[in-house]
Scaffold this active site. Sequence first.
Site, PDB file in Angstrom:
ATOM      1  N   HIS A 231       0.854  -1.182   0.000  1.00  0.00           N
ATOM      2  CA  HIS A 231       0.000   0.000   0.000  1.00  0.00           C
ATOM      3  C   HIS A 231       0.897   1.242   0.000  1.00  0.00           C
ATOM      4  O   HIS A 231       2.035   1.192   0.480  1.00  0.00           O
ATOM      5  CB  HIS A 231      -0.903   0.023   1.241  1.00  0.00           C
ATOM      6  CG  HIS A 231      -1.997  -1.003   1.209  1.00  0.00           C
ATOM      7  ND1 HIS A 231      -3.048  -1.007   2.101  1.00  0.00           N
ATOM      8  CD2 HIS A 231      -2.192  -2.057   0.384  1.00  0.00           C
ATOM      9  CE1 HIS A 231      -3.856  -2.026   1.823  1.00  0.00           C
ATOM     10  NE2 HIS A 231      -3.356  -2.674   0.792  1.00  0.00           N
TER      11      HIS A 231
ATOM     12  N   GLU B 255       0.962   3.860   1.802  1.00  0.00           N
ATOM     13  CA  GLU B 255       1.452   4.295   3.117  1.00  0.00           C
ATOM     14  C   GLU B 255       2.650   3.465   3.566  1.00  0.00           C
ATOM     15  O   GLU B 255       3.635   4.002   4.072  1.00  0.00           O
ATOM     16  CB  GLU B 255       0.354   4.166   4.178  1.00  0.00           C
ATOM     17  CG  GLU B 255      -0.887   5.005   3.937  1.00  0.00           C
ATOM     18  CD  GLU B 255      -1.986   4.199   3.248  1.00  0.00           C
ATOM     19  OE1 GLU B 255      -1.695   3.518   2.241  1.00  0.00           O
ATOM     20  OE2 GLU B 255      -3.136   4.266   3.725  1.00  0.00           O
TER      21      GLU B 255
ATOM     22  N   CYS C 168      -6.165   1.930   5.806  1.00  0.00           N
ATOM     23  CA  CYS C 168      -6.788   0.670   6.224  1.00  0.00           C
ATOM     24  C   CYS C 168      -6.180   0.241   7.569  1.00  0.00           C
ATOM     25  O   CYS C 168      -5.296   0.910   8.100  1.00  0.00           O
ATOM     26  CB  CYS C 168      -6.534  -0.401   5.160  1.00  0.00           C
ATOM     27  SG  CYS C 168      -4.826  -0.979   5.095  1.00  0.00           S
TER      28      CYS C 168
ATOM     29  N   CYS D  83      -2.259  -0.261   7.411  1.00  0.00           N
ATOM     30  CA  CYS D  83      -1.505   0.988   7.322  1.00  0.00           C
ATOM     31  C   CYS D  83      -1.647   1.813   8.594  1.00  0.00           C
ATOM     32  O   CYS D  83      -0.697   2.460   9.028  1.00  0.00           O
ATOM     33  CB  CYS D  83      -1.939   1.773   6.094  1.00  0.00           C
ATOM     34  SG  CYS D  83      -1.519   0.918   4.557  1.00  0.00           S
TER      35      CYS D  83
HETATM   36 ZN   LIG Z   1      -3.448   0.250   3.628  1.00  0.00          ZN
END
Ligand SMILES: [Zn+2]
Length: 165
Positions: free
Chosen positions: A64, A66, A95, A98
């Site tokens: 991801h 992040e 999410c 993260c």
């Molecule tokens: Zn994430």
Amino acid sequence: MNPSQDDESAVREALRFAHRGSGAGDAHPSDADVPIGAAVFDADGRLLAGARNAREALGDPTAHAEVLALRAAAAEHGDGWRLTGCTLAVTVEPCTMCAGALVLARVDRVVFGAWEPRTGAAGSLWDVVRDRRLNHRPEVIGGVLETECSALLDEFFAAHRGDAG
Ligand SMILES: [Zn+2]
């Protein structure tokens, strides 16, 4: 300086990474990746690193924006794995993975664009970032440049609706 202007410019930088990509995402760009961008700034507002979501490109479920940005920023920041004093800006609410990663990185502030009511873990579905049982709780500012950040996602999903069904 006006803090809200700072937050907007931070999210604008994250949007640039969502559009362009960088780092891991650059090496193997994939049109299949949802355009989410993240950027990390030090306490003086200097950009340390940024990244675009590269889950499809890298075949990596943890890639991801992040996580990629936090990794690159820690390498740049020079305090081991710690990002104390830093701000993470991201185009979409983080999410759970993260949110956990940024708490563990000791980021001071999280600034994000679009709220994500289905998976968000910074105030929408969960609030992993500010759970009172944690002893490190970053400040969270959501909904910064929300319209622009949402539009980027809407365009992507409209274009991919045929593929996903
Ligand atoms: Zn994430």
